[in-house]
Structure formats: structure tokens, C-alpha cells
Enzyme design. Structure first.
Site, PDB file in Angstrom:
ATOM      1  CG  PHE A 223      -0.333   0.434   2.512  1.00 18.05           C
ATOM      2  CD1 PHE A 223      -0.026   1.759   2.767  1.00 18.05           C
ATOM      3  CD2 PHE A 223      -0.053  -0.504   3.498  1.00 18.05           C
ATOM      4  CE1 PHE A 223       0.539   2.148   3.986  1.00 18.05           C
ATOM      5  CE2 PHE A 223       0.511  -0.128   4.703  1.00 18.05           C
ATOM      6  CZ  PHE A 223       0.808   1.205   4.951  1.00 18.05           C
ATOM      7  CE  LYS A 247      -2.951  -9.022  -3.494  1.00 21.58           C
ATOM      8  NZ  LYS A 247      -3.692  -7.842  -2.981  1.00 21.58           N
ATOM      9  CD  GLU A 250      -5.737  -5.811   0.527  1.00 26.10           C
ATOM     10  OE1 GLU A 250      -5.565  -6.276   1.670  1.00 26.10           O
ATOM     11  OE2 GLU A 250      -4.964  -6.025  -0.423  1.00 26.10           O
ATOM     12  NE  ARG A 251      -4.208  -2.411   4.313  1.00 23.48           N
ATOM     13  CZ  ARG A 251      -5.081  -2.485   5.313  1.00 23.48           C
ATOM     14  NH1 ARG A 251      -5.907  -1.476   5.527  1.00 23.48           N
ATOM     15  NH2 ARG A 251      -5.137  -3.543   6.091  1.00 23.48           N
ATOM     16  CB  SER A 300       4.507  -7.680   6.710  1.00 23.50           C
ATOM     17  OG  SER A 300       3.770  -8.858   6.432  1.00 23.50           O
ATOM     18  CB  CYS A 355      10.481  -0.571   3.115  1.00 26.37           C
ATOM     19  SG  CYS A 355      11.258  -0.151   1.576  1.00 26.37           S
ATOM     20  CD  GLU A 457       8.894  -2.214   9.206  1.00 26.77           C
ATOM     21  OE1 GLU A 457       9.287  -1.539   8.247  1.00 26.77           O
ATOM     22  OE2 GLU A 457       8.418  -3.355   9.094  1.00 26.77           O
TER      23      GLU A 457
END
Length: 578
Positions: A223, A247, A250-251, A300, A355, A457
Site C-alpha cells: 500500500f 495484484k 486492496e487499500r 511484511s 520501508c 517495526e
């Protein structure tokens, strides 16, 4: 660059693999490249039957018409998926509500694509592959040139989609697009990057080396970089002759959908790029579909380790860029003004949801005395909606993220650290943003390595600071951390910098550079290590070495005897090569 898994990650899948729904309940693999990202339970899933229509479905934005404010959308339109160069309304009964993080107003609903729709996307890519593979490399290059041009023409449109769905301020959203654009520009050099080799290994015998596409490949995106991460995959995967199933998160899938439209306009044939939506079911489908030969993932650690393991078990190539805890060692001899300004920008930009965000300071010796000045600089940052003038940073992605970040700040206080600057409870002055997911810049000092705020994190606008007496102790502290994405040092001493870069265990090192990511340079790729990369696997997302992931080698050894062309009599003796 990373993204989202639910409550806990399942144990590694067994070979028999019964239904995965119980094991992966709540998995949202499109979290940021870090651990502990928002989960699918924070998304509201609604049910409604809907008739599919493969004709007349279009994106609501255009090159000249797109959102430029956080005003409530009166009639939100469901996000389509993309197959055979068409936007198609899903027939699913399950949708994920997508909210503007600055207001929590509904923006769109994202479908959980049905199994039939997922299979259709793969079938489309499979059907397209023979023709696309046979397309000349020069023709593919020309399409990439056009794609780059169209991205530039739609730059502001892409940025607006990111601001509305992800929450970044417009200037940062434009940077998101720019970083991805650099990868697309690099892919335009494919004719010089994909050259083979030839060697005459014996008289009249030569061996040639080729790089060929894999076939159907997939990318699972996070995202936090809605344009950049798709652009790590689309240009490199397709220009090398593969067909891609993408893909997006979805956010915030809007930027990826715009890129699909531009890829079609650039001339990418039907089926070369297909986009599907969903959470864990879509991910499992990608992991198990035998037609998909390789998977690129950013997210993640829990999601990435699962994806790496299951995908590898199924015989796929998998590259997975995971979590991070990026440190900066601050030496007393550094340029103080440069260091403090760099740290504030790298720690709090994009609300810390990078990140490569600079999340951890290691203050060496008396540099610890600068922390109050650092807090003053951070206080000057303006939090507001991303479309608002002079806004420096926006909200975090979801209410769940806000709660998790604030919980980690509280844990630091409970464990004895000092909250030098507290961003909890922040509310912008404009009442229309009262319901947004706001966390202000936060600085935590007196942190020790055992504290939760250090071991986890945070993935938010939170900077933690530890104190050490020497450069050696700073290196030892950083090397003891399990992550190895990025690290920086601020110093004026060449000898100090050289000792640091030699002994530090990290994939990307910055010397007076807070975010040392080599995007845009065709010879280099993102190069994290340790637990920032799943399974010690490949990490060659883009650039010249990124071609290695999306291609396979073929060597051809041939013999063309000179005497066969010139001789008048056949040679019946045993061949001997010299």
C-alpha cells in the site's frame, strides 16, 4: 517498501494443503514492506451481487479530470479489474471498502475477485505469451518509450490518486511516481541490456548464451508505494517478454489501474498485463497457479516469509522484499545542520510509511545533545490533507495503523523511554479532517535494544534514539539488529565513513545520505539483506540485474564444419575437436 498480514501468520503450508482459509484468515499481503502492518480485519467487507459488464467500464479519472481535494465523493464507483486490456466489473459479492485516510470518507469499493475471474486472468496471460514472446525486442522497446511518455503526461493524475487513496501529500505522491518512472525509463535500454554472449569454444564450434522470458509472472504490491512498486514490475517483466499478473494493494489500487490504462494506450497487447484484486485468497491463488512461474513481492515479514516458502515449494522463483529497522549513526563531527534536516525528512516523510524510512538514530558521544533541536525541527512540520497547500505530511493509512503506532509509543513510555515529542492525539485545524488517521511526528529518546519500540517495526512517523559512546559500539549495535535494509552515517571524516561501510552489515549504505536507494541507476537494484529479504532469496527488482529475475538462460552449442561447405569427399573418421 513493504505491506499487510492479519493477526498472525500461519505455519508453513503442508504439501497436502487443505483449504487455506483457516490458516490465512485475515491475511492482507499487500501491507508495507515491513512487519506489523494493518490487517484485513480493519477493512469493511460488504456483500452485494453485481452484474459483470465487459463493455463500457471506465476509470472515473482521466488525464485532465481527476480529484484535487478531499471532498466527499457522492456516488463512489467500484474499482474494476483489468483483463484482456479491458476494465471489467467483478461479479463477486465481496468488496473491501476503501476510505480516504485524511477523512475516512468512502472513495471506492475494491472487489475480492472470484476464483473464476482469477483463472481468467491467468488464462489471458497464458494465451498472450507466445505472441508477446515472439514480438521483436525493438517493438517491445518502442512500447516502453510510449509508456514512459504517457506516465509523464499523467503524472499529476497518478499523484492525485495516491493522495486520495493512500494519504501522501501531493509532492510526495509525485515523488512516488517519479521513482517508478525511473525504472520504466531504465527499461527503455533493453536492447543493450539483454544482449547475449558468444564464444568460439573449438574449431568451427561456438557456444551462444541467450536470455529468454519465463512466461506468466506475478507481482504482489504494497500500500505504501502505489505507483513505484507496480513500476518495479510492469516495465521489467513485460519488456523482457513475460506476461504479468499484478495484484495491487486492496487499500489503494487506483494508481495501478491508471498504469494499466496507460500500458494499453502505449500498445501493450491484450493479456500481457492483467490486474486482479483481493486479499489472502487472491494471494494463495497466485502462489498455487502452476502457470505462474515467478512472483515478486514487497511486504511484511510474516506475509513475505509465507509467500516465499509456499511459492518456492511450488517450484516458483520468488523475490520478497520485507521488513526494516533503518538506523543512522550520527557522529559529532558531521555537518549538524545537514544531518538534522536530513533526518527529519527521512524519518517523517510519507508519515514514516516507507520501508526505507529512517526510524532509528544511534547518537554517538555528544551528538545526543542535539536531540532537542531535532524535536524543534520536527515540530515545524505541517500535518494536513495531502491536497492542502504547504502540507508536509498526511495521515497514516488506516485507523488500525494509528492505533498500533500509538500503542507502540505508549509501550516505550511504559518501558522507561522518554517521549521527547509526542504526536498522539493530533488533530488538524480544519474540521473536515477531524475523523482522519492522524499521528504527528514523534521522537522517543533513551531507548534500549530490548524495548518493544526498537524490536518491532513501527511503520509510522516515529523516530527512536539510542545513545552509544563510540563508532565501534554504533556498528556493533546496528549489526546486532536482525534487519538489513538500509543504514546511514553522518560524518565529515572519510576514514570514519570508510570504516563504517566496510564493517556494517546492511544492503544499502548511505554516507551523509539518509535514504540510500539506488533507483534510476540501471546497473543497481534494491539490495537489502538479512531478515529484510525472505529466505536469503533473490532481490533484483529492477535495473540491469533485475533482468536476471525475469529471464532464464539458454546456451546453444553449434558445430558448422568448414569442410562441409568446401569439401568434395565425406569424412568417415571419428570426429576429434581441437
Amino acid at each position: 517498501m513493504r505491506r499487510s498480514i492479519a493477526r498472525s501468520v500461519p505455519a508453513l503450508a503442508s504439501r497436502a494443503r487443505p483449504s487455506l482459509t483457516p490458516r490465512l484468515a485475515g491475511l492482507s499481503t499487500t501491507t508495507p514492506i515491513q512487519a506489523s502492518k494493518p490487517t484485513i480485519r480493519t477493512l469493511h467487507i460488504t456483500s452485494r451481487s453485481q452484474q459483470a459488464s465487459s463493455a463500457g467500464v471506465k476509470l472515473t479519472s482521466t488525464t485532465t479530470s481527476y480529484p484535487t481535494s478531499h471532498e466527499k465523493i457522492q456516488n463512489p464507483v467500484d474499482t474494476p479489474f483489468f483483463i484482456d486490456n479491458k476494465f471489467v466489473a467483478s461479479t463477486t459479492s465481496e468488496f473491501i471498502d476503501l476510505h480516504d485516510p485524511a477523512t475516512n470518507n468512502l472513495v471506492t469499493r475494491v472487489p475480492q475477485n472470484t476464483d473464476e475471474e482469477l483463472r481468467a486472468a491467468v488464462a489471458s496471460a497464458q494465451a498472450a505469451f507466445p505472441g508477446w514472446r515472439a514480438t521483436s525486442i525493438v517493438s517491445r522497446q518502442q512500447i516502453m518509450f510510449k509508456f514512459v511518455q504517457l506516465i509523464r503526461e499523467n503524472w499529476d493524475r497518478l499523484a492525485a490518486s495516491i493522495t486520495l487513496e493512500q494519504g501522501k501529500v501531493v509532492s510526495d505522491a509525485r515523488g512516488d511516481v517519479h521513482r517508478g518512472l525511473q525504472v520504466a525509463e531504465s527499461a527503455c535500454g533493453i536492447t543493450s541490456q539483454l544482449t547475449g554472449e558468444v564464444l568460439e569454444v573449438a574449431k568451427d564450434m561456438e557456444t551462444r548464451n541467450y536470455r529468454e522470458p519465463l512466461g506468466v509472472v506475478a507481482a504482489i504490491c504494497p500500500f505504501n508505494f502505489p505507483a513505484m512498486i507496480p513500476l518495479w514490475s510492469i516495465p521489467i517483466a513485460t519488456v523482457t517478454g513475460n506476461c504479468l499478473i499484478l495484484k495491487p494493494s486492496e487499500r489503494d489500487p487506483g494508481a495501478a489501474m491508471i498504469l494499466a490504462e496507460l500500458a494499453k494506450e502505449a500498445g501493450l497487447p491484450d493479456g500481457v498485463l492483467n490486474i486482479v484484486h483481493g486479499s489472502h485468497r487472491a494471494v494463495d491463488f497466485i502462489l498455487d497457479a502452476p502457470e505462474i512461474k515467478a512472483i515478486s513481492f514487497v511486504g511484511s515479514n510474516k506475509a513475505g516469509e509465507y509467500i516465499y516458502s509456499r511459492g518456492s515449494e511450488n517450484g516458483k522463483r520468488v523475490q520478497a522484499n520485507l521488513g526494516a529497522k533503518n538506523h543512522a549513526a550520527v557522529l559529532p563531527d558531521c555537518n549538524k545542520n545537514h544531518a538534522l534536516n536530513s533526518i527529519v525528512g527521512a524519518a517523517f516523510g510519507a508519515a514514516g510509511q516507507r520501508c526505507m524510512a529512517l526510524s532509528t538514530l544511534v547518537m554517538v558521544a555528544e551528538s545526543k545533545d542535539w536531540l532537542p533541536e531535532l524535536a524543534d525541527l520536527a515540530k515545524s512540520l505541517v500535518l494536513n490533507g495531502g491536497f492542502e497547500k504547504d502540507s508536509d505530511l498526511g495521515p497514516v493509512i488506516s485507523k488500525h495503523s494509528k492505533e498500533r503506532i500509538e500503542g507502540l509509543i505508549a509501550s516505550a513510555e511504559e518501558e522507561g523511554a522518554t517521549i521527547l515529542l509526542d504526536g498522539r492525539g493530533y488533530k488538524p485545524a480544519d474540521p473536515k479532517f477531524a475523523n482522519g488517521n492522524w499521528v504527528g511526528p514523534t521522537i522517543i529518546t533513551g531507548v534500549k535494544p530490548h524495548m518493544k519500540c526498537y524490536t518491532e517495526e513501527i511503520f509510522g512517523p516515529v523516530l527512536i534514539a539510542l545513545e552509544v559512546p563510540t563508532l565501534t559500539s554504533a556498528i556493533d549495535l546496528i549489526n546486532a539488529n536482525e534487519y538489513g535494509n538500509g543504514v546511514a552515517i553522518f560524518t565529515k571524516s572519510g576514514a570514519t565513513a570508510q570504516a563504517f561501510q566496510k564493517h556494517i552489515e546492511c544492503g544499502q549504505v548511505g554516507i551523509n545520505v539518509p535514504i540510500p536507494v539506488p533507483i534510476g541507476v540501471s546497473n543497481f537494484s534494491f539490495t537489502g539483506n538479512k531478515k529484510s529479504i525472505a529466505g536469503g532469496g533473490a532481490n533484483t527488482f529492477y535495473g540491469k540485474i533485475g533482468l536476471n529475475f525475469y529471464t532464464q538462460q539458454k546456451t546453444v552449442t553449434s558445430l558448422w564444419k568448414e569442410e562441409d561447405a568446401l569439401a568434395t569427399k565425406a569424412d568417415v573418421s571419428m570426429p576429434v575437436h581441437h
